[in-house]
Scaffold this motif. Sequence first.
Motif, short mmCIF file in Angstrom:
data_model
loop_
_atom_site.label_atom_id
_atom_site.label_comp_id
_atom_site.label_asym_id
_atom_site.label_seq_id
_atom_site.Cartn_x
_atom_site.Cartn_y
_atom_site.Cartn_z
N SER A 3 0.75 -1.25 -0.05
CA SER A 3 -0.25 0.09 0.08
C SER A 3 0.89 1.37 0.01
O SER A 3 1.42 1.62 0.92
CB SER A 3 -0.79 -0.08 1.18
N ASN A 41 -6.47 1.50 -6.71
CA ASN A 41 -7.47 1.59 -6.02
C ASN A 41 -7.88 3.28 -6.17
O ASN A 41 -7.23 3.98 -6.52
CB ASN A 41 -7.35 1.20 -4.58
N THR A 55 -9.82 0.57 8.79
CA THR A 55 -8.31 0.68 9.32
C THR A 55 -8.11 0.44 10.91
O THR A 55 -8.98 0.83 11.52
CB THR A 55 -7.78 2.04 8.75
N GLU A 76 0.29 -1.30 -4.71
CA GLU A 76 -1.13 -1.04 -4.40
C GLU A 76 -1.17 0.46 -4.32
O GLU A 76 -0.45 1.14 -3.27
CB GLU A 76 -1.83 -1.77 -3.15
N GLY A 97 -1.05 -2.44 5.04
CA GLY A 97 -0.10 -1.22 5.24
C GLY A 97 0.51 -1.40 6.45
O GLY A 97 1.30 -1.75 6.60
N ARG A 98 -0.10 -0.52 7.31
CA ARG A 98 0.10 -0.05 8.64
C ARG A 98 0.68 -1.37 9.68
O ARG A 98 2.06 -1.25 9.97
CB ARG A 98 -0.78 0.61 9.46
N TYR A 104 2.32 6.00 7.61
CA TYR A 104 1.32 7.16 7.46
C TYR A 104 2.07 8.51 7.76
O TYR A 104 1.79 9.55 7.19
CB TYR A 104 0.07 7.12 8.07
N GLY A 126 -5.94 -2.70 6.67
CA GLY A 126 -6.52 -2.32 7.92
C GLY A 126 -6.02 -3.21 9.18
O GLY A 126 -6.57 -2.80 10.18
N LYS A 133 0.26 4.43 -0.18
CA LYS A 133 -0.06 5.56 0.68
C LYS A 133 0.48 5.46 2.19
O LYS A 133 0.77 6.50 2.78
CB LYS A 133 -1.45 5.95 0.48
N THR A 134 0.62 4.16 2.36
CA THR A 134 0.96 4.16 4.13
C THR A 134 2.39 4.36 4.31
O THR A 134 2.95 5.09 5.33
CB THR A 134 0.95 2.40 4.39
N GLU A 138 -3.53 -6.18 0.78
CA GLU A 138 -3.10 -4.81 0.83
C GLU A 138 -2.38 -4.10 2.08
O GLU A 138 -2.67 -3.09 2.23
CB GLU A 138 -3.99 -3.91 0.21
N HIS A 149 -12.07 -3.37 1.48
CA HIS A 149 -10.95 -2.86 2.45
C HIS A 149 -12.03 -2.17 3.45
O HIS A 149 -12.46 -1.07 3.30
CB HIS A 149 -10.10 -1.71 1.78
#
Length: 452
Positions: A81, A125, A218, A102, A306-307, A401, A256, A83-84, A304, A215
Amino acid sequence: MKKLQYERPVIQRLNVGVMNKFGTKTEYAPVTHIDGVSVKGLIGKHGSPLFVISEKTIRQTFKDANRAFKTRYPKVQFAWSYKTNYMNAVCNVFHQEGSWGEVVSGFEYQKALKNGVPGSKIIFNGPDKTETDLRLAINNDSLLHIDHLDELYLIKELAMDMKKKPRVAIRVNMDTGVYPMWDRFGFNYENGQAWDAINKIMLNDCMELVGLHSHIGTFMLAPSAYGVAAAKLSDLALGIRKKYKKNIQYIDMGGGFASKNTLKGSYLQGVDASPNFDQFAEAISTAILNAGFLENELPLLILETGRALIDEAGYLLGTVISNKRLSDGRRATIMDFGVNIMFTSFWYDHKISPAQSFSQYTEDAVLYGPLCMNIDVIRENVTLPPLKRDDHVVVHCVGAYNMTQWMQFISLRPAIVLIDMNEEPHVIRKRETLGSIEGDEVLPNYLKDFKI
Ligand SMILES: *Cc1c(COP(=O)(O)O)cnc(C)c1O
């Protein structure tokens, strides 16, 4: 001489070795090194504050997650992911581990391509894909995850115009028992929107429906919610098989999963409250395996996450600017990093460790950032040994993030250092300069002169 105003004396209670709700304190061991590299050395060389990322932790966390899923389900694929954390060095570590990309914007899409991810392994996405983004992604055979009907119609138009058959999936939102429901993205399962989108794709023959995506939220703390989502997506996939004799190639469960951070207001610390990868993997794989797919028609499972994969690998090193007493007698410590670069302090109580040895006394304190803004609070209440000016601290779990949501506000954003597998530090993003900030500004000529 004017009489000085009276200042109320405060008697401050210092604690030493007392019990707290978890037993005796163990949390405040000093953190002097990260992966063998000295915190003071890093600050000396790269300045303070400074983000540090541990490549070892990234790879280890990824391996844990991968093993949790691969031991339970035969076909698994992770997609990073962007954007993470879209530092290229971070993305490339995940790509080396086998992750696809992603992305949720044209800018992120370009980044993934530049990093060398084959177009066919980029998942696109998000609700805002422009016509230009879509044309590029269709030419590259990327996986387009459709968010709304307007996008569906636009893709259809482009497909006809470009004489191509794009590979698409729909994003599905649903009731998983966790509220508030994330129903603003994609098509709803319960009210029939998802089937409407599926029929529009299947009966138009301009796109190939290859996947189903969700999704559900989160920082999810309930693995069972993923079980519900996986069962609902499986139900759609089996319905498509029945109605259109078409096998859906993949089910994408999104991201998430909670990281090990502690949510504000949580009684337990994140390390104890957050489920581990095995629990999420168990819920998801059980739901798909038991849904009724034929053995050779089991969909690929895409994740996907991320965090949960990057949070613990990130640290923020900082320095104490000053201490003061608030009017109610509380101790306040002002740090050189604020919410501008630690966005996640709005919802987490980040663990913070002193970077040098200290006495056995502790005192409750408020930790402020350096901004001239009342909201700049790093921790509303933290029990720490009293820190002095120029002492250093290490903030834990800031890999997700913060390096993408940070803002250039009041001060310049710090450098980011990656410590590699051999414990060698590498600068992966330089500290900002006035030049890098002003580079895109334009001052109209008529505003150049003034006399004050
Ligand atoms: C943000 C996002 C992710 C990653 O979410 P995390 O909470 O960081 O795991 C995955 N998929 C989509 C579509 C997203 O928007």
